[in-house]
Design a protein around this motif. Structure first.
Motif: not given
Length: 360
Positions: A29, A32, A72, A75-76
């Motif tokens: 992450l 990103w 992901h 975590e987002m």
């Protein structure tokens, strides 16, 4: 912690890799986020602009896929600012196209079957083939299916397609747009204005982190036990492997054994058989290496993000061609000599990704 040589992994035959020859590149992450900073002109984003350009070029070439994982998505949810989530989601959508890796639990089950095939010198025709790479949150959760139109009589998608104004092509375009909006909404999360209504309907953005916190607390308790019994550290790898078997895979293993009319005592006949069984499963080997390294650091404070990292890397390292992760995890994975046995490169910086793409 370094191992003299990598074990001979029992790669699951029923986990179907992409047949297109595309290379899989996994970004954690943080990377990103760095690409999102470059895409939005953030003051610190200029340093990542070359990497973003290289990633876009790789995607445009058709030779590379940058898949997301379930981690992901979890975590987002933890990012509080909707604008920041949106910026990251925009880059994820552009680069990944919502390609996702199969869930960790689904991969674990296939690895268990492959390991049992090795133990019993059998094959597992009762196991269905599953694609490593799929589309969207459903695949990342290990679910099969998609968007369908249902009525009281059941699935009427094909009937609706045939009768759709503008014809089947218009229906397909509508469904593709609906799927895209669904995936986009899941990844971006709600706006602040949407949160109260969602919470009233039972939405709980803390659920995944709460589970990770429980698992982190379990590791904190284990760290205390290790401090109270320092002699255990002489066989720390065995202890971590045993905990992995009992906490992570025992239910899946028992189910697989029942399907084979076998007993767990047929698998674990001595200490060496237990080690060999665990180490031949690629995701298990990564998990054990990361957890063992963490417990060797007596100052380590386990947090939910550590659990997310272990889960993500345990599938990314064995099944992707390149993994870009944080520096410490990269060091641990390299020290354990995992990349050699898994034919994966693991690097800590986006500039390393750019160099890797240049070499391909």
């Amino acid at each position: 912690m370094a191992r003299r040589q990598a074990p001979a992994y029992a790669w699951p035959d029923h986990l179907v890799r992409p047949q297109t020859g595309q290379r899989l590149v996994y970004l954690d992450l943080n990377h990103w986020i760095s690409l999102a900073k470059a895409a939005t002109g953030h003051p610190t984003g200029a340093q990542y602009a070359p990497a973003l350009a290289a990633v876009r070029g790789a995607v445009a070439s058709g030779g590379y896929v940058f898949p997301l994982s379930l981690t992901h998505y979890m975590e987002m949810v933890g990012i509080q600012d909707p604008r920041q989530r949106g910026d990251i989601a925009d880059v994820m959508e552009e680069v990944s196209g919502f390609s996702t890796l199969l869930s960790r639990t689904a991969i674990m089950r296939l690895e268990i079957e492959a390991a049992l095939d090795r133990v019993f010198a059998t094959t597992s025709p009762h196991v269905a083939d599953v694609n490593l790479l799929g589309h969207g949150i459903g695949h990342a959760m290990g679910q099969r299916g998609g968007l369908y139109i249902r009525s009281e009589s059941g699935d009427v998608t094909q009937e609706a397609r045939a009768k759709w104004p503008g014809g089947p092509a218009a229906f397909d375009a509508f469904l593709a747009s609906a799927r895209r909006q669904l995936e986009r909404g899941v990844l971006r999360g709600p706006t602040d204005a949407e949160v109260p209504d969602l919470q009233a309907r039972g939405w709980d953005p803390t659920a995944a982190r709460a589970i990770a916190e429980q698992r982190a607390e379990s590791e904190r308790q284990q760290a205390k036990r290790l401090d109270q019994n320092p002699e255990w550290r002489n066989r720390l790898r065995d202890i971590v492997q045993a905990r992995y078997l009992t906490l992570e895979v025992i239910n899946f293993l028992n189910q697989a054994l029942i399907g084979r009319a076998r007993d767990i005592n047929d698998v674990f006949t001595d200490k060496e058989s237990g080690r060999a069984f665990t180490e031949c499963m690629p995701s298990a080997d990564v998990h054990v290496a990361l957890v063992e390294a963490a417990h060797r650091n007596r100052d380590k404070s386990w947090e939910p993000n550590d659990i997310f990292d272990v889960d993500a890397l345990s599938i990314a390292v064995p099944y992707c061609d390149l993994v870009v992760t944080e520096r410490h995890a990269c060091h641990v994975i390299r020290t354990a000599r995992l990349p050699q046995g898994m034919q994966t490169e693991v690097v800590p910086r986006l500039s390393d990704l750019t160099e890797w793409l240049d070499r391909q």
